[in-house]
Design an enzyme around this catalytic site. Structure first.
Site, short mmCIF file in Angstrom:
data_model
loop_
_atom_site.label_atom_id
_atom_site.label_comp_id
_atom_site.label_asym_id
_atom_site.label_seq_id
_atom_site.Cartn_x
_atom_site.Cartn_y
_atom_site.Cartn_z
N HIS A 145 0.84 -1.21 0.00
CA HIS A 145 0.00 0.00 0.00
C HIS A 145 0.87 1.26 0.00
O HIS A 145 0.36 2.36 0.19
CB HIS A 145 -0.90 0.03 1.24
CG HIS A 145 -2.01 -0.97 1.24
ND1 HIS A 145 -2.72 -1.29 0.10
CD2 HIS A 145 -2.54 -1.72 2.24
CE1 HIS A 145 -3.64 -2.21 0.40
NE2 HIS A 145 -3.54 -2.48 1.69
N ARG A 167 -9.46 2.65 -7.58
CA ARG A 167 -10.92 2.49 -7.52
C ARG A 167 -11.58 3.85 -7.31
O ARG A 167 -10.98 4.76 -6.71
CB ARG A 167 -11.28 1.55 -6.36
CG ARG A 167 -12.73 1.10 -6.33
CD ARG A 167 -12.96 0.18 -5.15
NE ARG A 167 -14.29 -0.43 -5.17
CZ ARG A 167 -14.78 -1.22 -4.20
NH1 ARG A 167 -14.03 -1.52 -3.15
NH2 ARG A 167 -15.99 -1.73 -4.31
#
Length: 335
Positions: A145, A167
């Site tokens: 991440h 997203r």
């Protein structure tokens, strides 16, 4: 909850004990704010992390040595990471398991997070210098991440391939809010949608600010398209387009589908086996936990594009849209 059943412990990367004094001293100098799950998060290199996560980040930055054949999946939390891990594993390792139908496939018995381990909140948090050379055969698949600015230098200096999954920010936020409330200790109660939105819009979320994280990799994909592949969750979810995007991903990774594989329907087999419906209904993903502490089932909620409409008011959606437009103006990145 039963009196004999202890409350669930926070995942390892959200716990605040067992960190070195060196890390503790460093963290004491960093900006601090309210965490969604951990009591506090800290800003390191412009992005927010929990106490123990920072220790994993530091160990990863210092000790990870990327190889030219490595593949690194990078996302912000709750962007479809679990799903794309399954797709990447099935794509890259397909020669071992598709003949042409999947046989004894590891996804049937192992959670995607086990097959594609996480660097800074998994491998390097459990052991500052993990043995990655003998434990993982090339091409090695890892996930992270980390924002672009925090990636280990070896990732940028080698031919290592980075796949970045993005997203829609509204769906990312809603999924992150649900996930946080699954992991929060019961005694803390839930974090409200309004409180979480205020933090998210200020950029105070795990590995946030969301918009800066995404924009960093978007710009890098334009600068180095041979090294960074940027894809949107929504594109991969479109049934008519999923096969085309999977083929592009295979080309980028240097493992294109052969005419024989196309004739055998391997593309469709991979997409079917890695669909949300298939993965979420596997027994392995309904039971058990990761070594970091999360229930496997916590990673499978709905997997739908546009679910934000079931949770956000018009004003909330407009607030996120306004920030998105301001942050990404002139970049060419849109949803």
């Amino acid at each position: 909850m039963s009196l004999t059943q202890p409350p669930p412990a926070l995942p390892q990367y959200l716990q605040e004990n067992e960190i070195s004094q060196e890390t503790r001293d460093m963290i004491s100098t960093l900006p601090r704010d309210q965490g969604w799950i951990a009591s506090h998060i800290y800003q390191y290199q412009g992005f927010w992390h929990s106490t123990r996560q920072i220790e994993g980040v530091l160990a990863c930055q210092e000790n990870f040595r990327a190889q030219d054949s490595d593949i690194l999946l990078v996302t912000t939390p709750k962007s479809g990471t679990t799903w794309l891990k399954a797709i990447l594993f099935s794509l890259v390792k397909r020669g071992e398991y598709y003949h042409p139908e999947p046989q004894d496939h590891p996804l049937l018995t192992k959670n995607p997070h086990v097959l594609v381990p996480h660097l800074e909140i998994g491998l390097y948090l459990q052991k500052p210098v993990p043995d990655l050379m003998t434990s993982y055969a090339p091409p090695r698949l890892f996930s992270s991440h980390l924002p672009l600015v925090s990636l280990p230098e070896s990732v940028k200096e080698t031919a290592c391939k980075v796949v970045y999954l993005c997203r829609n920010p509204k769906d990312t936020f809603v999924s992150l809010w649900h996930f946080a409330n699954k992991l929060r200790p019961e005694s803390w109660g839930s974090i409200s949608l309004e409180e979480a939105l205020e933090l998210f819009c200020r950029g105070v979320s795990m590995c946030g600010p969301f918009w800066d994280h995404v924009l960093g990799y978007w710009n890098e994909s334009l600068k180095r398209p041979q090294s960074v592949f940027f894809i949107k969750y929504e594109e991969m979810k479109e049934e008519e387009e999923a096969g085309s995007h999977l083929r592009k991903l295979a080309e980028f990774l240097g493992c294109p589908f052969s005419p024989e594989e196309e004739a055998q329907g391997v593309v469709g087999n991979i997409l079917k086996q890695c669909s949300f419906e298939t993965l979420s209904n596997l027994d392995v993903n309904k039971r058990g936990k990761l070594s970091s502490g999360e229930e496997h089932s916590a990673f499978f909620r709905r997997g739908e594009a546009g679910d934000w409409r079931n949770h956000l008011t018009a004003e909330m959606a407009e607030q996120i849209d306004r920030i998105t437009e301001e942050k990404w103006q002139g970049s060419g990145l849109k949803f």
